[in-house]
Design a protein around this motif. Structure first.
Motif, PDB file in Angstrom:
ATOM      1  N   UNK A 517       1.065  -0.958  -0.035  1.00 41.70           N
ATOM      2  CA  UNK A 517      -0.343   0.086  -0.155  1.00 41.70           C
ATOM      3  C   UNK A 517       0.782   1.570   0.032  1.00 41.70           C
ATOM      4  N   UNK A 542      -6.356  -1.642  -9.542  1.00 45.04           N
ATOM      5  CA  UNK A 542      -5.152  -2.323  -8.700  1.00 45.04           C
ATOM      6  C   UNK A 542      -4.372  -1.644  -7.308  1.00 45.04           C
ATOM      7  N   UNK A 546      -7.958   3.372  -2.491  1.00 42.33           N
ATOM      8  CA  UNK A 546      -8.541   2.960  -2.881  1.00 42.33           C
ATOM      9  C   UNK A 546      -9.371   4.471  -2.973  1.00 42.33           C
ATOM     10  N   UNK A 549      -9.683   4.279  -7.183  1.00 43.92           N
ATOM     11  CA  UNK A 549     -10.114   3.241  -7.682  1.00 43.92           C
ATOM     12  C   UNK A 549     -10.932   3.587  -7.603  1.00 43.92           C
ATOM     13  N   UNK A 550     -11.607   3.447  -7.668  1.00 45.89           N
ATOM     14  CA  UNK A 550     -13.112   3.762  -6.899  1.00 45.89           C
ATOM     15  C   UNK A 550     -13.482   5.340  -7.188  1.00 45.89           C
ATOM     16  N   UNK A 554     -14.066   7.448  -0.067  1.00 45.11           N
ATOM     17  CA  UNK A 554     -14.957   6.477   1.272  1.00 45.11           C
ATOM     18  C   UNK A 554     -14.974   7.249   1.914  1.00 45.11           C
TER      19      UNK A 554
ATOM     20  N   UNK B  58     -15.818  -2.304   9.619  1.00 43.80           N
ATOM     21  CA  UNK B  58     -16.625  -0.668   7.862  1.00 43.80           C
ATOM     22  C   UNK B  58     -16.487  -2.795   6.426  1.00 43.80           C
ATOM     23  N   UNK B  60     -14.815  -3.466   3.951  1.00 39.81           N
ATOM     24  CA  UNK B  60     -14.364  -2.824   2.989  1.00 39.81           C
ATOM     25  C   UNK B  60     -13.203  -3.081   2.554  1.00 39.81           C
ATOM     26  N   UNK B  62     -12.488  -5.969   1.025  1.00 40.92           N
ATOM     27  CA  UNK B  62     -12.646  -6.645  -0.302  1.00 40.92           C
ATOM     28  C   UNK B  62     -11.571  -4.703  -1.350  1.00 40.92           C
ATOM     29  N   UNK B  63     -12.167  -4.073  -0.873  1.00 44.83           N
ATOM     30  CA  UNK B  63     -11.931  -3.170  -1.598  1.00 44.83           C
ATOM     31  C   UNK B  63     -10.363  -2.190  -0.974  1.00 44.83           C
ATOM     32  N   UNK B  65      -6.072  -1.970  -0.506  1.00 41.33           N
ATOM     33  CA  UNK B  65      -5.743  -2.786  -1.515  1.00 41.33           C
ATOM     34  C   UNK B  65      -4.777  -3.883  -1.431  1.00 41.33           C
ATOM     35  N   UNK B  76      -4.368  -3.961   3.019  1.00 41.41           N
ATOM     36  CA  UNK B  76      -4.311  -2.930   3.690  1.00 41.41           C
ATOM     37  C   UNK B  76      -5.849  -2.167   3.622  1.00 41.41           C
ATOM     38  N   UNK B  78      -8.972  -0.012   3.353  1.00 42.32           N
ATOM     39  CA  UNK B  78      -9.138   1.869   2.315  1.00 42.32           C
ATOM     40  C   UNK B  78      -9.090   2.854   3.590  1.00 42.32           C
ATOM     41  N   UNK B  79      -9.586   2.081   4.704  1.00 40.77           N
ATOM     42  CA  UNK B  79     -10.413   3.004   5.949  1.00 40.77           C
ATOM     43  C   UNK B  79      -9.061   3.817   6.702  1.00 40.77           C
ATOM     44  N   UNK B  80      -8.368   3.374   7.641  1.00 41.71           N
ATOM     45  CA  UNK B  80      -7.642   3.728   8.047  1.00 41.71           C
ATOM     46  C   UNK B  80      -5.863   3.268   7.946  1.00 41.71           C
ATOM     47  N   UNK B  81      -5.853   1.880   6.693  1.00 37.12           N
ATOM     48  CA  UNK B  81      -5.033   1.516   6.095  1.00 37.12           C
ATOM     49  C   UNK B  81      -4.140   0.062   7.083  1.00 37.12           C
TER      50      UNK B  81
END
Ligand code: SRM
Ligand SMILES: Cc1cc2nc3c(=O)[nH]c(=O)nc-3n(C[C@H](O)[C@H](O)[C@H](O)COP(=O)(O)OP(=O)(O)OC[C@H]3O[C@@H](n4cnc5c(N)ncnc54)[C@H](O)[C@@H]3O)c2cc1C
Ligand code: SF4
Ligand code: FES
Lengths: 831, 125
Positions: A517, A542, A546, A549-550, A554, B58, B60, B62-63, B65, B76, B78-81
């Motif tokens: 990441x 990918x 994040x 990516x979208x 979020x 959350x 999340x 699957x979204x 990285x 990781x 996506x919210x707070x890594x």
């Protein structure tokens, strides 16, 4: 040996430190009396109390240091009497102590000119933390300030008044120029001009006759019968050595004050030493800390039968006065027939530099630097060490830092060169520390004490660390992560060289493992900055962070926000209606953002393409609120409507926003255009900001809001629109090419060797010869721009990615919950 | 939704291999559960975990990285890594964080199956 020290100021403290350092070899009893209620603190940085340093932060050592070292410290208890016959001192609280040696380190008091009315309420001096506390308590009721005295301390006091929120502040100087001891007339003119720009008003050649007002001060009356209204006054007209104790016990003092000392700092009584600002050596009072520290060293070594001598000290200083560099070193203005001066002045940038060299051109005697004192340390060392000058001594002034030979300067210095004069640390000692394994600035500071006092030598210490490490064949690398052994800048060059277009290719060529990441977004951002391809193509989807990516941010709960671009903040009523309709249809929370546009929150992932399809049909495009990319270019209304507007700031903001939209960078980039100096678009808080002038546009760069705000600095003035855009192209591309990941422009500039001058040289003067290349690279990106949301909307394969369940694309995430507030929805609170 | 029963539990058909982005993840619905499925194309490895990030609960992961640390596959949030091992589900960036439930994955032709024998009943989210 029993030593009593009178005064626990900066120099008194230094005596203790030196005595303790030597006490290992001979037993020592040390007693200290201090008049102030707290242990010695850093008076030099007194003004930083106003930017948030506490009295505790300023302490030179905590109370425990004194206890741990067996020092008996009596605070808030001044010595009232010295009995030389019995070798005792007696304090205010009645403590009597016998001494073998006595050190007087009573410092000085502010000199208050004998002008009627100085005792009125609202008149302050500026020397102790208590003075500051009293000023701060009084300031809320004051609105116009005056500082009597335009020397070093006066300007510090003026800064304090500005910090206290008294923006209408005048500095009054009796002599025709500021800082008469340190700088010459021409230098003073430049300094005045710069301070003026920063909002400080300066009156020179003014003799204060009376402080006006009944009980509290209301103004100052001058000898020329003019009056200046003022409801807070700081007197900083010089210092008066505190020699009252010495006088009372019959020690020799000077006709204008000061305790007379010899080269060993002994007073007329060989058992009594005087050091610091109370000592008169060779008819000279030294009002700076470095000579005081040297005196402490000499006096202490003499007590310990070591023979050093104090033979005078030059008054070299480098200061940052209200953000302006001012330095004066060696002999700043020798008699004209004994030297020959080289002067360089740049009125536009506000810099003035003068060096004085011997008539044969061999040696440097001293000089003055205003506005840019980067060369100070090197020049000071050149003068102090009597180094032979190069054939063209003007190179000393004009050769800028940040060029290829950067650092060559420190390498040429002899090992004995004194780098930190406050703490007496030589180049040799610093290099030794580095060789011994202290390779960071903090380590070197801890182990040598260099740079721990006034901090002026810190840049040089850093240069020495780098130079010594290089000399040992070490190289400090700043690599991205475990998968890539390169810095971001190296990666960018490599990727460009091989024309790589996807994260996978880059990993194949230069990396190992699968990436992570940290490196994925870095590479994705570099690829976007180089080629501006659709970011979800070529398997790069990918590798995007994040949000990228979208193509949306979020939110709490897992929904997304939708931020259409509204260039310059200008929007038609029809478009406003469309936003309203779409928000109603998809049940989105709407809010005006801090960036002059509208954010629609709470969209389900699978609704995003539909929402954007409708927005695009109505003429909107992506606002890239999710990307490390250009965000908004704010505008003020400008000359089309505003009575003060000089140019059409909205049109220019739109032009700029449309030029750089979608531009990806190491971090997000924000901009603004204001139509006049009133600055309603807040351009000076942006990564690049533009302000209209009578003649064109002023371009400011490297500003930042956010958690560590920093004002942007002027890059170039009075530009026509085309030149302005060319400079922005170069500036942005240079930033994109060289910045570390997630570094905003302000932080990048702070780390850039040579700072703003260097950046200006690259962007405006094309000193690296890359301007054309930078402009071409930018043009490529501009030409390749496409709205990425339009591409998604039109591409079924990409659209497919915007569903929550791969095996139930029509279903929304059932765990998403909303609540209601003020007639709109909000995300449910998370646990 | 087609399911296959084996002795060790239930293998259910999640999706086609081509539905999952290379080196990325998708979320698979299984009854009321959400499972994150990840594809590491370079090593041709598949992993599945709960989709719920235990940190702020959350849906999340699957979204998130994907990547590796010292060769261990991870994701990781996506919210707070926060990062989680895909091998055993433990949180790599915070030892006090709860672990993820992981599921076996198998590929038959171009079809992805996930074994849900051990799917726990998830608390309400
Ligand atoms: C929506 C908005 C707040 C608002 O309701 O007004 C906002 C919202 C967010 N800001 Fe901001 N910022 C918003 C204006 C600002 C401003 C003001 C401005 O731009 O004039 C600032 C200070 C100015 C600056 O950046 O220099 C600002 C400084 C930040 C920072 C700190 C940046 C820094 O350098 O310190 C972050 C964190 C980051 O980027 O790493 C941040 C990050 C965020 C994120 C992206 C946090 C996140 O990752 O979820 C927020 C997401 C919102 C969303 O879900 O859509 N936001 N943010 C504003 C959107 C403006 C726009 O139209 O695009
Ligand atoms: C605002 C400000 C900014 C400055 N900026 C700089 C700068 O940038 N660079 C620089 O080199 N210098 C600067 N200086 C000057 C520097 O602070 C002084 O040179 C230094 O503090 C002198 O140290 P000292 O120990 O001689 O005096 P002081 O630090 O004044 O200490 C003397 C102490 O003795 C105490 N004392 C007096 N009489 C008695 C008694 N009878 N019994 C017990 N205690 C007594 C006093 O209360 C005081 O605490 C600045 C000064 C000020 C006020
Ligand atoms: S200030 Fe903090 S809470 Fe507010 S929008 Fe920006 S990031 Fe979110
Ligand atoms: S919710 Fe996943 S890290 Fe916070």
């Amino acid at each position: 040996m029993k030593v009593v020290v009178i005064g626990n100021g900066m120099v008194g403290y230094k005596c203790c430190e030196k005595l303790i350092a030597r006490s290992a070899s001979s037993p020592l009893e040390l007693v200290v009396f201090g008049e102030e209620p707290r242990p010695a603190y850093d008076r030099v940085h007194l003004t930083s109390w106003f930017d948030g340093k506490t009295a505790n932060d300023l302490l030179l050592a905590p109370l425990s240091w004194y206890t741990d070292n067996g020092i008996r410290l009596h605070l808030g208890d001044p010595v009232m009497q010295i009995d030389r016959t019995h070798k005792t001192v007696t304090s205010y609280k009645g403590i009597t102590e016998q001494y073998d040696y006595l050190v007087i380190a009573t410092g000085s008091a502010a000199f208050v000119p004998p002008v009627p009315g100085m005792d009125k309420k609202g008149v302050f001096i500026y020397r102790t933390i208590e003075d500051l506390e009293m000023m701060k308590a009084y300031a809320p009721q004051a609105s116009c300030g005056a500082v009597i005295g335009g020397g070093l301390l006066g300007l510090e006091a003026a800064k304090a008044l500005l910090d206290l929120g008294i923006s209408n502040t005048h500095v009054i100087e009796f002599s025709p120029r500021l800082m008469p001891r340190q700088i010459d007339e021409q230098g003073s003119a430049i300094l005045q001009h710069k301070l003026h720009q920063l909002g400080l008003k300066i009156l020179t050649g003014k003799n204060t006759r009376e402080v006006m007002g009944d009980e509290a001060v209301t103004g100052l009356q001058f000898a020329d019968d003019t009056i200046l209204p003022a409801d807070i006054v700081v007197v900083s007209a010089g210092i008066k050595p505190r020699d009252e104790l010495a006088r009372a016990c019959g020690l020799a003092t000077g006709p204008r004050g000061g305790i007379i000392v010899n080269e060993q700092l002994q007073t007329s009584d060989p058992y009594i030493y005087a050091v610091g600002e109370c000592a008169l050596h060779n008819n000279m009072i030294y009002g700076l800390v470095a000579p005081g520290y040297e005196m402490a060293e000499v006096a202490v070594s003499h007590m310990c039968s070591d023979h050093k001598a104090f033979t005078g000290f030059d008054m070299s200083t480098k200061l940052k006065l209200i953000g302006v560099d001012v330095a004066s070193f060696g002999d700043p203005f020798p008699a004209p027939d004994t030297c020959h001066s080289i002067v360089f002045e740049d009125k536009y940038k506000g810099t003035y530099k003068r060096i004085n060299i011997t008539p044969d051109g061999q040696f440097l005697l001293g000089g003055i630097l205003i506005g840019d004192a980067a060369a100070y340390n090197l020049l000071l060392q050149t003068a102090r060490n009597k180094m032979v000058l190069p054939a063209n001594p003007e190179e000393l002034l004009l050769g800028s830092r940040g060029t290829a030979d950067n650092g060559a300067g420190v390498t040429a210095l002899p090992d004995e060169a004194m780098i930190c004069s406050c703490e007496n640390v030589s180049k040799g000692a610093i290099c030794q520390a580095v060789t011994d394994g202290h390779e960071t600035l903090d380590d070197v500071k801890k182990c040598t004490k260099a740079g721990t006092c006034c901090g002026g030598c810190t840049p040089m210490v850093k240069d020495l660390i780098t130079a010594s490490m290089k000399a040992q064949g070490k190289y400090i690398r700043n690599v991205v992560c475990e998968h890539f052994a390169y810095s971001r800048q190296e990666m960018l060059d490599l990727i460009k060289l091989k024309s790589l277009r996807s994260f996978d290719e880059v990993l194949d060529h230069y990396g190992s493992g699968e990436g992570c990441e940290v490196c994925k977004p870095v590479v994705a951002s570099i690829l976007a900055s180089l080629w501006n391809d659709m970011i979800l193509d070529k398997g790069n989807d990918t590798a995007q962070d994040s949000n990228d990516r979208y193509l949306a941010n979020i939110q709490k709960g897992g929904t997304y926000s939708v931020v259409p671009r509204i260039p310059g903040g200008e929007i038609t009523p029809e478009k406003l209606i469309v936003i309203g309709e779409i928000a109603t249809k998809y049940n989105l929370y709407t809010k005006i953002t801090g960036g002059q546009r509208i954010d629609l929150f709470g969209a389900h992932l699978s609704d995003l393409p539909d929402i954007w399809e409708e927005l695009i049909a109505a003429g909107f495009e992506s606002g890239h609120a999710y990307g490390k990319a250009l965000r908004t270019v704010k505008s003020c209304v400008g000359s089309t409507w505003c009575r003060f507007g000089l140019h059409d700031s909205v049109s220019f903001a739109i032009q700029i926003e449309e030029r750089y939209r979608g531009l990806r960078a190491p971090h997000k980039i924000k901009s603004a255009v204001s139509g006049c100096i009133r600055e309603c678009a807040e351009a000076q808080s942006k990564d690049f900001g533009i302000i209209a002038t009578e003649k064109g546009w002023n371009l400011y760069v490297c500003g930042n809001g956010g958690s560590k705000p920093q004002h942007a600095q002027l890059l170039a003035a009075d530009l026509d629109s085309d030149t302005c855009i060319r400079y922005i192209d170069r500036f942005l591309m240079f930033y994109i090419k060289t910045a570390d990941p997630l570094t905003r422009t302000a932080t990048w500039l702070n780390k850039l060797d040579g700072g703003m001058d260097y950046l200006r040289n690259v962007v405006v003067n094309d000193s690296l010869g890359i301007a054309e290349q930078l402009e071409a690279a930018m043009q490529l990106l501009v030409d390749n721009y496409k709205c990425e949301w339009r591409e998604v909307v039109e591409n079924p394969e990409l659209r497919k990615r915007f569903s929550h369940f791969v095996n139930a694309p029509a279903d929304k995430d059932p765990t998403v919950k909303f609540e209601t507030m003020r007639a709109q929805k909000k995300a449910a609170e998370w646990k | 939704m087609s399911t296959t029963h084996t002795t060790t539990g239930t293998w259910f058909f999640a999706c086609k291999t081509t539905d999952v982005p290379t080196n990325g993840g998708v979320c698979v619905k299984y009854n009321d559960e959400q499972i994150a499925l990840f594809f590491f194309a370079r090593r041709n490895e598949w992993y599945a975990t709960q989709n719920l990030c235990p940190h702020r609960r959350q849906m999340a992961l699957s979204r998130g990285m994907t990547g590796t640390v010292q060769d261990e596959p991870k994701v990781a949030c996506p919210f707070h890594k926060k990062t989680f091992s895909l091998k055993d589900g433990r949180c790599l960036s915070d030892e006090h964080e709860c672990s993820l439930t992981t599921y076996p994955v198998k590929i038959v032709d171009d079809r992805v199956y996930i074994n849900v024998a051990e799917i726990p009943v998830m608390a309400e989210v």
